[in-house]
Write a protein that holds these residues in place. Structure first.
Motif, PDB file in Angstrom:
ATOM      1  N   GLU A 177       5.284  15.113 -51.619  1.00 38.22           N
ATOM      2  CA  GLU A 177       6.460  15.709 -52.225  1.00 38.22           C
ATOM      3  C   GLU A 177       6.126  15.930 -53.686  1.00 38.22           C
ATOM      4  OE1 GLU A 177       9.943  13.336 -51.609  1.00 38.22           O
ATOM      5  OE2 GLU A 177       9.897  13.621 -49.441  1.00 38.22           O
ATOM      6  N   ILE A 178       6.272  17.179 -54.149  1.00 34.26           N
ATOM      7  CA  ILE A 178       5.886  17.506 -55.518  1.00 34.26           C
ATOM      8  C   ILE A 178       7.002  18.273 -56.209  1.00 34.26           C
ATOM      9  CG2 ILE A 178       3.421  17.551 -54.967  1.00 34.26           C
ATOM     10  CD1 ILE A 178       3.604  20.633 -55.062  1.00 34.26           C
ATOM     11  N   GLU A 179       6.900  18.364 -57.522  1.00 33.04           N
ATOM     12  CA  GLU A 179       7.855  19.152 -58.290  1.00 33.04           C
ATOM     13  C   GLU A 179       7.578  20.630 -58.058  1.00 33.04           C
ATOM     14  OE1 GLU A 179       9.281  19.843 -62.893  1.00 33.04           O
ATOM     15  OE2 GLU A 179       8.236  17.987 -62.361  1.00 33.04           O
ATOM     16  N   ARG A 180       8.631  21.376 -57.764  1.00 32.61           N
ATOM     17  CA  ARG A 180       8.483  22.808 -57.498  1.00 32.61           C
ATOM     18  C   ARG A 180       7.877  23.516 -58.709  1.00 32.61           C
ATOM     19  NH1 ARG A 180      13.289  24.938 -54.675  1.00 32.61           N
ATOM     20  NH2 ARG A 180      12.404  23.539 -53.138  1.00 32.61           N
TER      21      ARG A 180
ATOM     22  N   SER B   1       8.734  20.468 -51.781  1.00 34.50           N
ATOM     23  CA  SER B   1       8.852  20.528 -53.231  1.00 34.50           C
ATOM     24  C   SER B   1      10.314  20.637 -53.609  1.00 34.50           C
ATOM     25  CB  SER B   1       8.055  21.704 -53.809  1.00 34.50           C
ATOM     26  OG  SER B   1       8.725  22.918 -53.607  1.00 34.50           O
TER      27      SER B   1
END
Length: 157
Positions: free
Chosen positions: A33-36, A115
């Motif tokens: 899961e990452i920052e968009r 994201s």
């Protein structure tokens, strides 16, 4: 940067692990899961079954069903290929690691990437304290993050 160093350590250690410690192939990190809008880096590690007749240079990557350009690939060692995807803007997507063998693509492993945006600071915090050990709190947040978020509440007595 630190997380990349940790993954590099994991990948290097995996090459000296015994035969049963890794499947035919693995992908790291799994279900990230990452920052968009940020950069995503994934590693595909070939297991013992594949390294006898193929190596990391045979690995190809796809985002959903689209081939990722080779300039985004990096060969870490004989068994490990990485891919870098800049400006990841999908809310959810599948990244797949394939090998090409006898003219056909063979799926090795895949992962789902999510994201979202960082959460706003919680507002309107309301807590109920019951029976010396149960504390329940609710709050409002300005926007949906689509990411797992952990909050820490400190209680002063």
């Amino acid at each position: 940067m630190f997380s990349c160093l940790i993954w590099m350590f994991v990948l290097l250690c995996s090459s000296v692990a015994d035969e049963n410690s890794i499947r035919d192939a693995d992908i790291f990190p799994s279900s990230p899961e990452i920052e968009r809008g940020s950069t995503l880096k994934l590693f595909c590690v070939l297991g013992k079954r594949y390294t006898h007749h193929r190596n990391a240079s045979h690995i190809i990557w796809k985002l959903n069903h689209e081939l990722i350009a080779r300039e985004n690939y990096n060969i870490v060692n004989e068994a490990v290929s990485s891919v870098t995807i800049h400006n990841f803007t999908y809310s959810k997507a599948h990244v797949k690691c394939f090998t090409k063998y006898l003219g056909k693509e063979q799926l090795l492993v895949h992962t789902e990437v999510k994201s979202g945006f960082p959460p706003d600071t919680p507002r309107n915090i309301s807590c109920m304290y019951r029976f010396d050990d149960e504390l329940n709190c609710t709050w409002t947040s300005g926007r949906e993050t689509n990411l797992r978020t952990n909050y820490t509440l400190y209680r002063n007595m």
